[in-house]
Design a protein around this motif. Structure first.
Motif: not given
Length: 312
Positions: A274-297
């Motif tokens: 996955v690519g992203y755009r960012l103008d300066r280096e900073q802390p961040g987070t990578i999240e991996a998850y399953e999309v709920s079949a019930a409500d998409g959360s």
């Protein structure tokens, strides 16, 4: 008939005979086979100081190629010593090695990594790192270790025998063993681990202690660049794994999804970029998850705090 006086003829005959004798002697010497006496053994020729033997081509004969391992023959007919060593051969072993360590987060196994100087005692080093526990960034993210001590007594036929002290909490004994099994079986010499008199066990025996989604790359504290590759294993609905990148404020920068090699009741590997755009280096987070079949959360979410490099 006239006769020469004897006194006058004698000197001429002697001179004639002397000349003939000289000629005969010269011819005899020239026609006789040559002979030479022994002059003793030829002096030995010293070996070349460079250690590289030199060979000469024989006219009318095949060229001779000397092997570097063969001894050279000197002009005196003696064998020269083999070429001297040019020094130690550089080792191909890398200076550092990267260990995969399995700690615990929220009652489930969670992987991270360490880079340490290379050693032949990799199993001992890995267990020592497990006992030492997570670093500050990992501890802030919720990682802990259940090991207070451990020792590998031997590794034989793919089985490592490990001594563990009694668990303070019997309810965590199996999770503590899982930390050891998942950490040691990263090495090709270890396929299973034996604790005391129990039968040796492998990763499959502790697979139920993994979270639904495991992120093996990146790990907590990594510095990542765009595009970032996220990989691991998952047992999720229809094998679909979603990934997103968040900046220091929690703003979503990019999302992607992929399909694991197995899912909905079985665990499979996944890998997504996955690519992203960012103008300066900073802390961040990578999240991996399953999309709920019930409500998409997002559900079964795993967060990996990292440093996001700026994009150009």
């Amino acid at each position: 008939m006239s006769r020469h006086p004897v006194g006058a003829a004698a000197p001429w005959r002697f001179r004639h005979l002397s000349a003939v004798a000289v000629v005969v002697l010269v011819l005899a010497v020239g026609c006789a086979p040559s002979r030479s006496g022994s002059l003793g053994p030829a002096p030995a020729v010293p070996a070349p100081t460079t250690g590289v033997p030199t060979t000469a081509a024989v006219p009318g004969g095949p060229a001779s190629v000397a092997s570097s391992a063969a001894t050279a023959t000197t002009a005196a007919g003696t064998s020269a010593p083999p070429p001297p060593s040019v020094g130690p051969v550089a080792s191909s072993r890398p200076a550092n090695l990267t260990l995969e360590l399995w700690y615990v987060r929220d009652g489930r196994l969670a992987p991270t990594r360490r880079t340490r100087p290379t050693t032949v005692a990799t199993s001992r080093l890995a267990l020592a790192e497990l006992v030492a526990g997570p670093n500050p960034a990992e501890a802030d993210a919720g990682l802990v270790t259940l090991l207070t001590a451990s020792e590998v007594s031997r590794i034989e036929a793919g089985v490592a025998t490990v001594r563990l002290p009694d668990a303070p909490d019997p309810g965590t004994a199996r999770l503590r063993e899982a930390q050891v099994v998942y950490t040691l079986t990263q090495f090709p010499t270890v396929r299973r681990v034996a604790f005391g008199t129990a039968a040796p066990a492998g990763r499959v025996d502790y697979a139920d202690l993994l979270p639904a989604i495991v992120v093996t790359h990146p790990v907590i504290g990594d510095r990542v660049t765009s595009p970032v590759t996220v990989s691991g294993s998952a047992d999720v609905f229809e094998a679909t794994v979603s990934v997103r990148v968040r900046d220091a404020t929690g703003r979503q920068l990019a999302t992607a999804f992929t399909t694991a090699t197995c899912g909905t009741g079985c665990r499979g590997g996944y890998r997504v970029t996955v690519g992203y755009r960012l103008d300066r280096e900073q802390p961040g987070t990578i999240e991996a998850y399953e999309v709920s079949a019930a409500d998409g959360s997002p559900t079964k979410l795993v967060s990996v705090p990292v440093t996001l490099a700026a994009t150009r």
